[in-house]
Design a protein around this motif. Structure first.
Motif, PDB file in Angstrom:
ATOM      1  N   PHE A 295       0.815  -1.142  -0.020  1.00  0.00           N
ATOM      2  CA  PHE A 295      -0.106   0.038   0.057  1.00  0.00           C
ATOM      3  C   PHE A 295       0.702   1.383  -0.086  1.00  0.00           C
ATOM      4  N   ALA A 296       0.337   2.461  -0.638  1.00  0.00           N
ATOM      5  CA  ALA A 296       0.956   3.706  -0.256  1.00  0.00           C
ATOM      6  C   ALA A 296      -0.052   4.584   0.284  1.00  0.00           C
ATOM      7  N   MET A 336      -5.468  14.767   6.019  1.00  0.00           N
ATOM      8  CA  MET A 336      -6.238  13.443   5.881  1.00  0.00           C
ATOM      9  C   MET A 336      -5.231  12.596   5.222  1.00  0.00           C
ATOM     10  N   THR A 337      -5.339  11.231   5.386  1.00  0.00           N
ATOM     11  CA  THR A 337      -4.436  10.311   4.580  1.00  0.00           C
ATOM     12  C   THR A 337      -5.266   9.343   3.973  1.00  0.00           C
ATOM     13  N   ILE A 338      -4.897   9.453   2.786  1.00  0.00           N
ATOM     14  CA  ILE A 338      -5.489   8.265   1.880  1.00  0.00           C
ATOM     15  C   ILE A 338      -4.595   6.982   1.519  1.00  0.00           C
ATOM     16  N   GLU A 368       4.196   8.110   1.177  1.00  0.00           N
ATOM     17  CA  GLU A 368       4.806   6.982   1.959  1.00  0.00           C
ATOM     18  C   GLU A 368       4.624   5.619   1.046  1.00  0.00           C
ATOM     19  N   SER A 369       5.319   4.940   0.622  1.00  0.00           N
ATOM     20  CA  SER A 369       5.019   3.741   0.093  1.00  0.00           C
ATOM     21  C   SER A 369       5.577   2.507   0.943  1.00  0.00           C
ATOM     22  N   ASP A 370       5.404   1.213   0.404  1.00  0.00           N
ATOM     23  CA  ASP A 370       5.981   0.096   1.000  1.00  0.00           C
ATOM     24  C   ASP A 370       5.295  -0.101   2.412  1.00  0.00           C
ATOM     25  N   LEU A 371       3.981   0.034   2.600  1.00  0.00           N
ATOM     26  CA  LEU A 371       3.142  -0.167   3.797  1.00  0.00           C
ATOM     27  C   LEU A 371       2.341  -1.336   3.675  1.00  0.00           C
TER      28      LEU A 371
END
Ligand SMILES: Nc1ncnc2c1ncn2[C@@H]1O[C@H](COP(=O)(O)OP(=O)(O)O)[C@@H](O)[C@H]1O
Ligand SMILES: N[C@@H](CC(=O)OP(=O)(O)O)C(=O)O
Length: 439
Positions: A295-296, A336-338, A368-371
């Protein structure tokens, strides 16, 4: 009593596995409708026939010589036919397949042959009628599944069959173009057949003794779940517990048919029963844990965001316009975070960022990626205080930084976001606190 039995690729990978399946079906007369997958892996480094077919077709499409690749697929089936001692030949079928590959019949057609051929062998082995899924599973011209038409055609056709084998994973348009479901889609076919014949039970046979509390590839020796509700299961399947395709739940759920996940290699085990509702209290606060990587997160900051009417809608519109679906959306006062699937987002990254700037003029955007997202699911959580606290303390003890937390209003699940590198350890830590130590 009428049962529909679906066998996954792991249950049909070899003649030896086929024999176990034959014994299971013959053990009960009620097991009248059989949905097979294509042969899966015989050992961990093996290749599933579906993947071999995709590979072979890709070669055909590129104009390369695919004879060896097709011969390797034929060998997989021949090994099963010989091992079962059947007088049965797939020569003609392979000639047709070869011709259709040369004429570029499409990758859906190619992949579907795995189930088609296995279904033919299964029908010959059991002495059941073979009903091609192109006859009873309908898609429209755009490749969208047609649930009601399928149910009508399938009910009428299966009413005439005392026993039948219906291959999983594919169907066809009215004109006969083959369309497949997404990977793992034989589970959906099983569920459609169960609804169409109004079965008492849909048995889904695989290589684990039911749904386990956590993915056994991450938590070795994970305990299994005796009873789970459709709602809980949907949360876990969506989040990556791959035992059952997430779309396999709707058809049986609407018809009130329970699903029983069983183990072909341990048929005496009761497995997991999936039901609409139950008084049965789960042994632990949580029913299961599942997670997915890749996820990103896009965090948008703007002072006084909360007082700007329509802010969220404008941001979401940008994602919609770019065809990227949103997974989660935790928010703060001015942020807000998507959360989105990284692969989908990366294709459109710059368009989306430009779109957000234009739509809401943010102060700052952070990527931010690699979640990974992990869902902790359980009907028992509603009546237990301190679940979120236990999640945080387990993760803190394991030195895992929580990037996001999202609790659904039904209190059926809590989703946490962690870094990719912490993914497996987070699942292990959660399993330990809720199942092993039970504090
Ligand atoms: N929570 C879970 N419980 C059981 N199995 C799980 C879970 N999460 C992931 N799995 C994996 O799902 C596999 C079964 O699904 P799948 O590979 O699709 O089987 P099949 O070939 O029988 O359809 C198991 O072997 C296991 O590795
Ligand atoms: N054979 C297809 C469909 C399927 O459902 O397979 P399995 O039951 O082995 O997950 C696939 O590999 O995706």
């Amino acid at each position: 009593m009428k049962k529909v039995v679906k066998f996954g690729g792991s249950s049909l990978a070899s003649a030896e596995q086929f024999k176990k399946v034959g014994n299971i079906i013959r053990a009960e007369e009620s097991r009248r409708y059989v949905v097979p997958s294509a042969p899966g892996k015989r050992f961990s480094a093996d290749t599933k026939v579906t993947d071999m077919l995709y590979g072979c077709y890709a070669a055909a499409e590129n104009g390369e010589d695919f004879t060896e690749k097709l011969a390797a697929i034929k060998d997989r089936y021949q090994e099963i036919i010989d091992g079962l001692g059947l007088k049965f030949s797939l020569d003609e079928d392979f000639e047709v397949i070869c011709k259709n590959f040369s004429e570029k019949a499409g990758s859906n057609y190619a992949a579907s042959r795995g189930e088609f051929l296995n279904g033919k062998i299964m029908a010959a082995y059991l002495g059941f009628e073979f009903i091609d899924a192109t006859e009873v599973v309908r898609f429209d011209e755009n490749g969208d599944f047609q649930s009601e038409i399928t149910n009508e055609i399938m009910s009428a056709r299966l009413e005439k069959a005392k026993n039948a084998v219906i291959p999983g994973f594919y169907g066809a348009t009215e004109e006969g173009r083959v369309v497949t479901f997404s990977r793992g889609g034989s589970d959906i076919t099983g569920s459609l057949v169960a609804r169409a014949v109004n079965a008492d039970l849909y048995e889904n046979w695989t290589d684990v003794s039911g749904f386990l509390i956590a993915d056994p590839r991450i938590v070795k020796g994970s305990k299994s779940i005796e009873t789970i509700t459709y709602k809980e299961l949907r949360e876990l399947s969506y989040m990556g517990a791959s035992v059952l395709h997430e779309d396999a739940i709707f058809p049986v759920r609407r018809a009130g048919i329970p699903i029983n996940i069983r183990n072909t290699n341990a048929p005496a085990d009761k497995g997991t029963l999936i039901v609409e509702a139950t008084c049965y209290q789960p042994k632990y606060t949580i029913t299961g844990i599942a997670g997915t990587d890749g996820f990103a997160a896009i965090t948008i900051e703007k002072a006084m965001m909360n007082s700007e009417v329509g802010f969220c809608r404008k941001v979401l519109q940008v994602f919609e316009d770019n065809g990227v679906s949103i997974e989660h959306m935790p928010s703060g006062i001015d942020t807000m975070t998507i959360f989105v699937h990284k692969d989908k987002f990366e294709e459109k990254e710059q368009q989306i960022l430009a779109g957000i700037h234009k739509a809401v003029d943010p102060d700052h955007i952070e990527l931010e990626s690699d979640l990974a997202l992990i869902a902790i699911v359980g009907r028992g959580m509603k009546s237990t205080r301190g679940t979120a606290g236990r999640i945080f303390s387990a993760l803190a003890h394991a030195h895992i930084n929580v990037k996001m937390i999202d609790q659904g209003s039904s209190e059926l699940n809590i989703i946490v976001g962690v870094r990719h590198d912490d993914f497996k350890n987070a699942i292990k830590a959660l399993y330990e606190i809720f199942v092993l130590t039970q504090i």
